[in-house]
Design a protein around this motif. Structure first.
Motif, PDB file in Angstrom:
ATOM      1  N   ASN A  79      35.755  25.746 -40.753  1.00 57.90           N
ATOM      2  CA  ASN A  79      34.694  26.737 -40.591  1.00 57.90           C
ATOM      3  C   ASN A  79      34.404  27.489 -41.891  1.00 57.90           C
ATOM      4  O   ASN A  79      33.604  28.427 -41.904  1.00 57.90           O
ATOM      5  N   ASN A 118      24.371  23.293 -40.397  1.00 57.92           N
ATOM      6  CA  ASN A 118      25.619  22.629 -40.008  1.00 57.92           C
ATOM      7  C   ASN A 118      25.942  21.536 -41.026  1.00 57.92           C
ATOM      8  O   ASN A 118      25.513  20.390 -40.879  1.00 57.92           O
ATOM      9  N   ASP A 136      27.848  34.945 -29.375  1.00 55.66           N
ATOM     10  CA  ASP A 136      27.183  33.652 -29.245  1.00 55.66           C
ATOM     11  C   ASP A 136      25.939  33.770 -28.374  1.00 55.66           C
ATOM     12  O   ASP A 136      25.789  34.711 -27.582  1.00 55.66           O
ATOM     13  N   SER A 183      30.965  23.744 -28.083  1.00 54.43           N
ATOM     14  CA  SER A 183      30.465  24.622 -29.139  1.00 54.43           C
ATOM     15  C   SER A 183      31.363  24.615 -30.377  1.00 54.43           C
ATOM     16  O   SER A 183      30.897  24.852 -31.488  1.00 54.43           O
ATOM     17  N   HIS A 210      31.347  32.601 -37.557  1.00 53.03           N
ATOM     18  CA  HIS A 210      31.622  31.547 -38.535  1.00 53.03           C
ATOM     19  C   HIS A 210      30.491  30.517 -38.576  1.00 53.03           C
ATOM     20  O   HIS A 210      30.742  29.309 -38.726  1.00 53.03           O
ATOM     21  N   LEU A 211      29.254  30.992 -38.431  1.00 54.63           N
ATOM     22  CA  LEU A 211      28.085  30.122 -38.511  1.00 54.63           C
ATOM     23  C   LEU A 211      27.234  30.513 -39.707  1.00 54.63           C
ATOM     24  O   LEU A 211      27.198  31.682 -40.111  1.00 54.63           O
ATOM     25  N   ILE A 215      23.674  31.058 -40.328  1.00 54.00           N
ATOM     26  CA  ILE A 215      22.392  31.261 -39.659  1.00 54.00           C
ATOM     27  C   ILE A 215      21.400  31.643 -40.744  1.00 54.00           C
ATOM     28  O   ILE A 215      21.448  32.757 -41.277  1.00 54.00           O
ATOM     29  N   LEU A 230      30.458  22.874 -33.746  1.00 47.37           N
ATOM     30  CA  LEU A 230      29.629  23.487 -34.788  1.00 47.37           C
ATOM     31  C   LEU A 230      30.455  23.874 -36.013  1.00 47.37           C
ATOM     32  O   LEU A 230      29.893  24.161 -37.073  1.00 47.37           O
ATOM     33  N   HIS A 231      31.772  23.879 -35.874  1.00 48.21           N
ATOM     34  CA  HIS A 231      32.650  24.245 -36.985  1.00 48.21           C
ATOM     35  C   HIS A 231      33.444  23.057 -37.511  1.00 48.21           C
ATOM     36  O   HIS A 231      34.326  23.232 -38.355  1.00 48.21           O
ATOM     37  N   ILE A 255      20.629  27.244 -37.604  1.00 44.53           N
ATOM     38  CA  ILE A 255      22.049  27.077 -37.920  1.00 44.53           C
ATOM     39  C   ILE A 255      22.139  25.924 -38.909  1.00 44.53           C
ATOM     40  O   ILE A 255      21.687  24.815 -38.617  1.00 44.53           O
TER      41      ILE A 255
END
Length: 210
Positions: A173, A121, A30, A40, A78-79, A81, A43-44, A119
Motif C-alpha cells: 500500500n 491503482n 470507504d 476491496s 491508503h488510496l 485519489i 486495491l492495495h 483512484i
C-alpha cells in the motif's frame, strides 16, 4: 551526464498524504461499496480491479478537516485519489501501468462535486527493500508484509531503471516515486501529497518505539 548516470543519482520518495495544511479536505471512510466488498483489499495489492470496480462509488469528505479540494485528496484509506489534472501527469510522465478508476466525491454539505476524481491503482510491485539498512515490524496477519517501517532504505540495484512510480512489494500500500516524476508532478502545480525524504519516512514510528 549520461542518462544512466543521471538515473543512478536520482532519489526516491514515499508518496504520503499532505497533513501540513489544515485547509485541505480529507476522506476518512470507504465508499459504501468498498465497506461491504470482500475484495476491496485488492486495491492495495497491485492487482487489476477494473472488471468489478463500480463506476458510481462515492466518497464522503470528512467534517473534521478543511474544505479545499486537492489534486491528491489526503485520506486514511491508503488510496491515491487523484484529480483529472494529476491523472494526466501520471499518464504522460510516470511510465507506469496504472488503472484509473472513476469515483465521485461528496462534499460536507452532501452534494456531489463536479470535479472528476479517480483512484490511481498502480499495477504490479517491486521487491527492493534493503533489509540490512531498514528497520520494520512485520504484519502479524501477513508476515510477508511490513506493518510499520521505523527506517526504510531501498536496494537501488533491484529497482528497474525505467521505474518512476511503483508499489513496494514488501508494503504494497506504499507507492514510491522517483525524483524526476516527483518534480514533474510538483511543476504541474499538483497538491495534496508530499514526497517524503526516504531517511525521514517512518521516523514517527521510530520515536514511538523508543
Amino acid at each position: 551526464m549520461s542518462e544512466s548516470k543521471g538515473i543512478s543519482s536520482m532519489r526516491y520518495f514515499p508518496w504520503v498524504k499532505d497533513d501540513e495544511d489544515d485547509a485541505f479536505a480529507w476522506i476518512t471512510q470507504d465508499s459504501d461499496f468498498l465497506m461491504h466488498c470482500m475484495d476491496s483489499y485488492l486495491l492495495h495489492e497491485g492487482e487489476s480491479v477494473k472488471s468489478w470496480f463500480p463506476t458510481d462509488s462515492v466518497f464522503q469528505l470528512s467534517d473534521d478537516y478543511g474544505v479545499k479540494l486537492t489534486d491528491s485528496i489526503p485520506n486514511t484509506l491508503h488510496l491515491l485519489i487523484v484529480s483529472e489534472k494529476l491523472k494526466g501527469v501520471l499518464e504522460e510522465k510516470s511510465g507506469a501501468e496504472i488503472e484509473f478508476l472513476p469515483v465521485h466525491v461528496r462534499n460536507q454539505k452532501g452534494r456531489l462535486i463536479p470535479e472528476r476524481y479517480f483512484i490511481a491503482n498502480p499495477l504490479g510491485t517491486v521487491e527492493c527493500v534493503d533489509h540490512a539498512q531498514s528497520k520494520f515490524a512485520a504484519s502479524s496477519i501477513r508476515p510477508d508484509q511490513v506493518f510499520h517501517f521505523y527506517r526504510l532504505a531501498l536496494d537501488r540495484a533491484k529497482i528497474p531503471p525505467d521505474a518512476r512510480l511503483f508499489r513496494l512489494k514488501e508494503k504494497s500500500n506504499l507507492v514510491i516515486v522517483r525524483q524526476d516524476l516527483a518534480d514533474d508532478i510538483l511543476l504541474a502545480g499538483c497538491d495534496g501529497m508530499l514526497f517524503q525524504l526516504m531517511e525521514s519516512y517512518g521516523e514517527e514510528w521510530g520515536a514511538l518505539r523508543e
